[in-house]
Write an enzyme that holds these catalytic residues in place. Structure first.
Site, PDB file in Angstrom:
ATOM      1  N   ASP A  62      -2.005   6.209   8.128  1.00 48.57           N
ATOM      2  CA  ASP A  62      -2.089   4.898   8.138  1.00 48.57           C
ATOM      3  C   ASP A  62      -0.717   4.522   9.321  1.00 48.57           C
ATOM      4  O   ASP A  62      -0.027   5.446   9.379  1.00 48.57           O
ATOM      5  CB  ASP A  62      -1.979   4.205   6.588  1.00 48.57           C
ATOM      6  CG  ASP A  62      -2.855   3.001   6.957  1.00 48.57           C
ATOM      7  OD1 ASP A  62      -2.216   2.255   8.128  1.00 48.57           O
ATOM      8  OD2 ASP A  62      -3.080   2.662   5.995  1.00 48.57           O
ATOM      9  N   GLU A  91     -10.463  -0.012   2.709  1.00 41.21           N
ATOM     10  CA  GLU A  91      -9.480  -0.549   2.648  1.00 41.21           C
ATOM     11  C   GLU A  91      -8.716  -1.571   2.584  1.00 41.21           C
ATOM     12  O   GLU A  91      -7.451  -2.031   2.017  1.00 41.21           O
ATOM     13  CB  GLU A  91      -8.208   0.149   3.381  1.00 41.21           C
ATOM     14  CG  GLU A  91      -6.826   0.694   3.396  1.00 41.21           C
ATOM     15  CD  GLU A  91      -5.774   0.390   3.752  1.00 41.21           C
ATOM     16  OE1 GLU A  91      -4.927   0.124   3.481  1.00 41.21           O
ATOM     17  OE2 GLU A  91      -5.970  -1.199   4.544  1.00 41.21           O
TER      18      GLU A  91
END
Length: 363
Positions: free
Chosen positions: A243, A220
Site C-alpha cells: 500500500d 479497502e
C-alpha cells in the site's frame, strides 16, 4: 523513469469502492497473460503463478512441510463519490466513498460510472465575486457541493444518471521531473500494480519455489472487506500487503510522527504489533542482499492497510507490509517515484524466490 504502461492503464480506469469493475477488468486483462485467474462475487481477483517445488505446481504449504505459498496483496479500489439526490434543477448531491477532503474537490472534473457508460461532470462553486467576505475563509463542506452534468432539470439528469451512481475525479497521470508521477488513485493502484508486477516477474523467471498469488482486492477504502473475504477463502501461508505510505518530504508533515521516507528512498518495510516478525526481517534481509534501497516504519497498533484484516484471518496468516512513499494522499495529485514502485516489486519477487521448505513461522 517513465510510467509503466500497465500502471498508466490502472490509474486511468475508474473504480471506487464497491464499483471496482472497470479497474479490476483492466488488471485481469494484463494478469491473464501469465497467470491463472480467480474472481469472486465481492469484486476481488486472485492471479496464481504455480510453484516449482511440487509435481502439480502448487505449494504444499507449511502445514505439509512444503514451500509456503505467498500472496502479494494490493487493493484495486479508490476513493470516490456517490450520488445521493438529484434536485429539481438537475444538480447531483453527493456523499463520500472513502476518506474525501472536500477542499480537493472544488473545481474538479469528474466522471460518473453509470449503467449506460461514463458520464462527464464538474464540481463547481459560486464565483468569488458573489461570495461574502466572511464565507471566503470557510472551508467547503461536502454536503454543499454538487456535480453539474449539464442537465436542464431533474428529468433530464435522470436520463443519464441515477441515485447510487458513483464518480471519481477525472485527472490523467502527469509525469513530473525526476521520475515522479502525479495522479488520482495512486492509492492504491500502486499496490495492485506491484502485486501484478511481482507475479509477472516470477512467471518470467519460470516460477518461484512456492506458489505466488497476486491479489487485487475490493473495498479497502471502506473497511478492508475484500482482503478479509479473500484471505478466508484462499488462506495463503504468507501474505505481503503493498500500500502507499506517507512520504516525509512533503511540506507540513512531522517526521517525528511518521519517520523519514522521502520519495526515492525505496520501499518502506513496516514492523510492528500486527505483523509477523519473520516476514519483516526476511524482507529487510532480502533488500540488503539485492542492493535495494529501503526504509523502515513501525506501528504499535494497526497498519491502516489490508494487513489488519489478513493477519487475523483463518487461523492467523503471517503478514508483512511494504509501503511506497506517497505525497498528497487522498488527493487528485498523489505523487510517487516510479523507481520506488518498481523496487517494491523487485524486493517482493526476490523474497518469493528465497522461500524454502524449512521456513518456520511458528512463534
Amino acid at each position: 523513469m517513465s510510467l509503466p504502461p500497465v500502471l498508466r492503464d490502472l490509474l486511468t480506469a475508474p473504480g471506487p469502492s464497491g464499483r471496482e469493475g472497470i479497474a479490476a477488468g483492466v488488471w485481469r486483462g494484463h494478469a491473464e497473460k501469465f497467470a491463472t485467474l480467480e474472481r469472486d462475487t465481492f469484486g476481488s481477483t486472485v492471479a496464481r503463478v504455480a510453484g516449482t517445488s511440487t509435481e502439480d505446481g502448487t505449494s504444499a504449504g507449511t502445514s505439509e512441510g512444503g514451500v509456503p505459498s505467498l500472496a502479494v496483496v494490493g487493493h484495486i479500489d479508490e476513493i470516490g463519490l456517490i450520488v445521493t439526490h438529484i434536485d429539481d434543477k438537475g444538480y447531483l448531491r453527493i456523499a463520500a466513498v472513502g476518506g474525501q477532503d472536500p477542499q480537493q474537490l472544488v473545481g474538479q472534473r469528474v466522471k460518473l460510472i453509470t449503467k449506460n457508460g461514463l458520464v462527464p461532470g464538474v464540481i463547481g462553486k459560486k464565483p468569488i465575486h458573489l461570495i461574502e467576505a466572511d464565507e471566503r475563509s470557510r472551508a467547503a463542506k461536502l454536503k454543499e457541493l454538487t456535480i453539474d452534468i449539464g442537465a436542464t432539470d431533474k428529468d433530464d439528469a435522470l436520463q443519464a444518471v441515477r441515485i447510487g451512481d458513483v464518480a471519481v475525479v477525472d485527472a490523467e497521470p502527469l509525469e513530473l521531473r525526476g521520475g515522479r508521477v502525479a495522479s488520482r488513485s495512486m492509492d492504491n493502484r500502486i499496490g495492485s500494480f506491484v502485486a501484478y508486477e511481482v507475479a509477472r516477474l516470477v512467471a518470467e523467471q519460470g516460477g518461484a519455489p512456492g506458489e505466488v498469488q497476486a491479489w487485487a482486492v475490493a473495498r479497502e477504502e471502506t473497511g478492508l472487506h475484500g482482503a478479509a473475504t479473500t484471505a478466508h477463502r484462499v488462506r495463503p501461508d504468507i501474505a505481503v500487503v503493498v500500500d502507499v505510505t506517507f512520504a516525509s518530504d512533503q511540506p507540513g508533515v512531522d517526521t517525528n510522527e511518521i519517520g523519514e521516507h522521502p520519495l526515492g528512498s525505496g520501499p518502506v518495510v513496516e514492523l510492528g504489533t500486527p505483523l509477523h516478525p519473520w516476514v519483516g526481517d526476511r524482507l529487510i534481509e532480502t533488500a540488503e542482499a539485492e542492493g535495494i534501497p529501503y526504509t523502515i516504519s513501525a506501528t504499535g497498533r494497526g497498519t491502516g492497510t489490508d494487513a489488519d484484516a489478513i493477519n487475523i484471518a483463518a487461523d492467523g496468516i503471517p503478514t508483512g507490509v511494504i509501503g511506497v512513499p506517497l505525497r498528497y494522499m487522498h488527493s487528485v495529485v498523489e505523487t510517487a517515484q516510479v523507481e520506488d514502485i518498481l523496487n517494491a516489486a523487485k524486493l517482493i519477487a526476490a523474497f518469493a524466490q528465497g522461500l524454502t521448505s524449512d521456513v518456520d513461522l511458528l512463534r
